[in-house]
Design an enzyme around this catalytic site. Structure first.
Site, PDB file in Angstrom:
ATOM      1  CG  ASP A  39      21.447 -43.843 -14.342  1.00 40.05           C
ATOM      2  OD1 ASP A  39      21.415 -44.436 -15.283  1.00 40.05           O
ATOM      3  OD2 ASP A  39      22.793 -42.798 -14.439  1.00 40.05           O
TER       4      ASP A  39
ATOM      5  CD  GLU B 121      23.795 -42.261 -19.729  1.00 35.89           C
ATOM      6  OE1 GLU B 121      24.271 -41.756 -21.064  1.00 35.89           O
ATOM      7  OE2 GLU B 121      23.143 -41.731 -19.063  1.00 35.89           O
TER       8      GLU B 121
END
Length: 409
Positions: free
Chosen positions: A71, A135
């Site tokens: 991400d 994350e």
């Protein structure tokens, strides 16, 4: 694999818009890349277009886990000089959202594994890639992989977050909380007819901040080079200027150190709010959105020392763009690093990584490092990575991973 193909893999990763989500598309692309190389790879969907990915080469023990997240943070397109999701080349810089944090590190891990297999390099153990979702918020993908057993039997963990030619072996913890204040609406000419949710929340925040400051005063962790950090990052309240507001909300983020536990900080919030509500007739509630512990690895770990030795020739020949030099100088100053040293330093950092979830059962003393291509432009507009550094890290990983497994045999 030729240079152009290595750049193309990064280009394709940047093209996939995985802003706080959509990691499934990244995982599916990487699986196609691994499948073409005939490397064992599994996509682990987590719902709502989210997924983790696990890939392995080699077999048996020891197991070296390497990791990167899929991400990215959001973009403000008006602040960018070009499309943030089109990898743009300017000199040696590759510009795009995620180019630094951390699709270059993720791509470098993937390519290193593929080339090690293609070159039939002997591996005295297993290299396990753990590519994660989420994350940037709460590190849930890493938590899922840990719960599923993918960290069992792992001898060392290396995360390819952007550090440039620095090694990080310790991260601060995090506590994120939301405070919600409920009151009663009234006309602002008759405030006693209402109950001002905004005023209560503002005053409570002042009291909480004072109590946290008293609790943490003078307490610093030398490895992380920080004390407990307290930030009020979000505040919402009220609808119009002539109406007493009946609702307000604030979000607070704290970076934590081993010397002052997350539980102690949360307890301070709870106690302060209970006393404040009782004394002021307010209704302020607390929700803990995230609590992850600080991690401090082994400063003499085998992987750390190996990186310093094998990485030295790469550092010695490294050339930095003007942008990198400026960003690195500012970051080095804030982290207490000396500039111009031709040695790879090992430091702690107040930021966090997936390690806080992966190492939940070994928060101190693990053979753990963060080491990846980057220049501290993470989360900024016009985020970039040096093409030379990106390609050099691929070569370095291809030396490092077999050497670690050989040293462990």
């Amino acid at each position: 694999m030729e240079r152009a193909e290595k750049i193309e893999i990064l280009r394709q990763l940047v093209k996939i818009q995985s802003v706080n989500g959509n990691e499934l598309a990244v995982a599916e692309y990487l699986k196609r890349v691994f499948d073409q190389a005939q490397i064992d790879c599994h996509v682990l969907p987590a719902g709502d277009r989210r997924a983790n990915l696990v890939a392995e080469i080699g077999s048996g023990n020891p197991v070296l886990a390497v990791s990167g997240h899929m991400d990215t943070v959001a973009v403000e397109r008006a602040d960018w000089n070009q499309d943030p999701f089109t990898l743009t080349t300017v000199g040696d810089e590759l510009i795009g959202r995620g180019s630094c944090d951390m699709k270059s590190g993720l791509a470098a891990l993937v390519i290193a594994m593929i080339e090690l297999k293609e070159r039939k390099i002997p591996l005295n153990g297993t290299i396990r890639l753990l590519a994660t979702y989420g994350e940037e918020f709460a590190e849930q993908g890493a938590a899922d992989l840990t719960a599923a057993g993918y960290m069992q039997g792992v001898s060392a963990l290396m995360i390819a977050e952007p550090t440039g030619y620095n090694i990080c072996y310790a991260q601060a913890g995090s506590v994120d909380v939301t405070l919600t204040s409920k009151g009663k609406t009234a006309h602002s000419s008759m405030p006693k007819m209402g109950n001002n949710a905004v005023a209560h929340l503002v005053n409570a925040l002042v009291q909480i901040q004072e109590n946290i400051a008293t609790l943490t005063a003078g307490i610093k962790n030398e490895v992380l080079n920080t004390e407990t950090l307290f930030n009020i990052d979000v505040f919402h309240g009220g609808n119009q200027v002539n109406t007493i507001p009946n609702l307000a909300e604030a979000q607070i983020s704290m970076r934590t150190i081993p010397e002052v536990s997350n539980a102690t900080l949360i307890k301070t919030f709870e106690t302060t709010l209970a006393q404040f509500n009782a004394a002021n007739g307010s209704d302020i509630s607390l929700q803990v959105n995230m609590s992850v512990q600080p991690v401090v690895g082994d400063p003499n770990g085998r992987m750390l020392r190996l990186i310093q030795r094998l990485g030295q020739p790469y550092l010695a020949k490294a050339k930095f763009t003007p942008t990198e030099l400026k960003i690195t100088e500012l970051a080095a100053k804030s982290m207490g690093l000396a500039l111009g040293d031709k040695v790879i330093p090992a430091v702690g950092a107040p930021g966090g990584t997936d390690a806080r979830r992966f190492l939940i059962d070994q928060l101190a003393g693990a053979d753990y490092t963060v080491f990846g291509p980057g220049n501290f432009s993470s989360h900024q507009a016009n985020e970039s990575i040096s093409a030379t550094m990106y390609l050099d890290f691929i070569d370095l990983y291809e030396e490092l991973f077999p050497a670690y497994l050989a040293d462990q045999a």
